[in-house]
Design an enzyme around this catalytic site. Structure first.
Site, PDB file in Angstrom:
ATOM      1  N   TYR A  83      11.546   5.575   4.801  1.00 52.57           N
ATOM      2  CA  TYR A  83      10.946   5.293   3.493  1.00 52.57           C
ATOM      3  C   TYR A  83       9.435   5.521   3.540  1.00 52.57           C
ATOM      4  CZ  TYR A  83       9.845   2.637  -0.775  1.00 52.57           C
ATOM      5  OH  TYR A  83       9.389   2.245  -2.010  1.00 52.57           O
ATOM      6  N   SER A  92       4.402   4.319  -3.294  1.00 52.78           N
ATOM      7  CA  SER A  92       4.579   2.922  -2.883  1.00 52.78           C
ATOM      8  C   SER A  92       3.322   2.494  -2.141  1.00 52.78           C
ATOM      9  CB  SER A  92       5.790   2.832  -1.952  1.00 52.78           C
ATOM     10  OG  SER A  92       5.814   1.564  -1.298  1.00 52.78           O
TER      11      SER A  92
END
Lengths: 251, 253
Positions: B155, B142
């Site tokens: 995350y 990401s």
């Protein structure tokens, strides 16, 4: 790759090595390709090697006026520009303590100032037209330190930061990315290195080989294509894994 | 249309979002595609959709946090299609919360789905790739695997781990002709992204407008991420390993 057919592409330093191979790739994708190079003999050879080239422009990218004149010629040739491969560059192997001001200036002039002069000319046309893609030539040397190329490394770090800043200002019309090749075997290097020297380097790279100009051309084609439509402001390493780790990985 | 002709690909989280778009694209490019997902209904629908279009596909129910499930997914792939060339470690979840509001269970769950799964799937897949003389692994990281982000500490930690384990795996398995790369999407229009608005208690429209605030002035589509995964999986990327390919409209530039 999607969306390259009939696009107008300019490749600086396009008369040899990675630039010439990239010209070949874009021609194979159906694009219209012009190259810009400072070497008239190499341009002549390129025209013979790739007879479908739309044109060759003679200019030294470190000369802002020459670049401007070359773009005037390009306007007559294409009437616009969709893709710029900002590839021209030089390197000199020398110890930091030995670098002369002239050498420093020539490396920065070509690798950083030249990238800026060409990119600005291209971006003005893309901004006024339907947009476009600019791909700047960085290097893994612009991401990590490296012996004997301090001026080159500094120029490539500059290209990477220039790329990010251009992406911020030129979005959403123009996508701007940099690629960072590791050790790519160009004909020039092929002549320069003994098999032993090559082997010594190859064993340090996870993929156990040096890159080819065709490897790099494929990455340029992808980033220029519609398949990369959401990619901007980034640097893409293509190095067989060379800088994935530090010294510990180079067992 | 034949970029992945005769290749076999295993995609975790293949039932929705980026995984689903990649499964469809890979199948169109000629690969046999195995969709491993915890969501059976959606996974079977993707299998059916690919088959209806004339492609080869198989759905395997798989909780990627469980070693046995991962092993079975790999074995089912090899049994059905005779080998494994491409592993797309894409399954992932997000918890939008800071350290104070993330529970220990949530932390462990995010790390298990986003990180441990890659370890497990690769562990069982790599021997089959070695048997074929090589292969390629793509891990979904990401933009937040490269930079920090607000209210997403578990995350961000998990995606940072994905980015760096990608490099480590590239070093370990390069000599076996296995390329390992990460794709780093920015905000992409998936069920997961829209779910973040709910977690943050924000109106979806407002959240999505914020997601579009980046140089290209919009958020990405799953299909755009799939194109980048296809590139990394293809022979066009044959000298690229240990890299992180950011596809985010300039978000982290």
């Amino acid at each position: 790759m999607r969306g390259l057919k009939d696009k107008c592409v300019l490749i600086t330093g396009g008369a040899g090595g990675i630039g010439l191979e990239t010209a070949r790739r874009f021609l194979a994708e159906g694009a219209r390709v012009a190259i810009l190079d400072r070497d008239p003999t190499a341009c002549q050879r390129a025209r013979e090697t790739l007879p479908t080239l739309s044109g060759t422009l003679l200019a030294d990218v470190s000369d802002a006026n020459a670049v401007k004149r070359a773009f005037d010629e390009l306007d007559a040739l294409f009437g616009g520009l969709d893709v710029l491969i900002n590839n021209a560059g030089i390197s000199i192997r020398h110890a930091f303590l030995d670098i002369t001001p002239e050498e420093w200036r020539s490396v920065i002039d070509i690798n950083l100032n030249g990238v800026f002069y060409v990119a600005q000319q291209a971006a003005r046309r893309m901004w006024a037209g339907d947009g476009g893609v600019i791909l700047n030539m960085g290097s893994t040397n612009g991401l990590t330190g490296y012996h004997y190329y301090a001026d080159y490394n500094a120029s490539k770090a500059g290209v990477i930061e220039l790329t990010r800043s251009m992406a911020l200002e030129l979005g959403p019309k123009v996508r701007v990315n940099a690629i960072c090749p590791g050790f790519i075997l160009t004909p020039m290097q092929e002549a320069e290195y003994t098999p032993e020297m090559r082997r010594a380097f190859e064993v340090k790279v996870p993929l156990q080989r040096l890159g080819t100009p065709a490897d790099v051309a494929a990455l340029f084609a992808f980033l220029a294509s519609d398949e990369a439509a959401f990619i901007t402001g980034q640097t893409f390493v293509i190095d067989g894994g060379e800088i994935a780790g530090g010294l510990a990985s180079q067992a | 249309m034949n970029t992945l002709k005769d290749k076999v690909a295993l995609i975790t989280g293949g039932a929705s979002g980026i995984g689903r778009a990649t499964a469809m694209l890979f199948a169109r490019e000629g690969a046999a595609v195995v969709i491993a997902d915890i969501n059976t209904e959606a996974g079977q629908a993707v299998e059916q959709e690919i088959k209806t279009a004339g492609g080869k596909a198989l759905f395997v129910a798989c909780d990627v946090t469980q070693a046995r499930d991962c092993q079975q997914a790999v074995e089912a792939t090899v049994t059905a299609f005779g080998g494994l060339d491409i592993l797309f470690n894409n399954a992932g979840i997000v918890r939008r919360a800071d350290v104070l509001t993330t529970t220990e269970e949530e932390w462990d769950r995010v790390m298990a789905v986003n990180v441990k799964s890659i370890f497990l799937m690769s562990k069982y897949a790599i021997p089959h790739m070695q048997r074929r003389g090589g292969g390629t692994i793509i891990n979904t990281s990401s933009g937040w695997g490269l930079k920090g982000g607000r209210n997403a500490v578990s995350y961000c930690a998990s995606k940072g781990a994905v980015t760096n384990m990608t490099r480590a795996m590239a070093i370990d398995h390069g000599p076996q002709h296995i390329r390992v790369n990460a794709v780093c999407p920015g905000d992409t229009d998936t069920p997961m992204l829209r779910g973040e608005a709910r977690q943050l208690g924000q109106p979806e429209q407002e959240f999505m407008a914020e997601a579009a605030a980046r140089p290209l002035g919009r958020y990405g589509t799953p299909e755009e991420i799939a194109e980048a995964v296809l590139f990394l999986a293809s022979d066009a990327a044959s000298y690229i390993t240990g890299a992180a390919l950011v596809v985010d409209g300039g978000g982290v530039a």
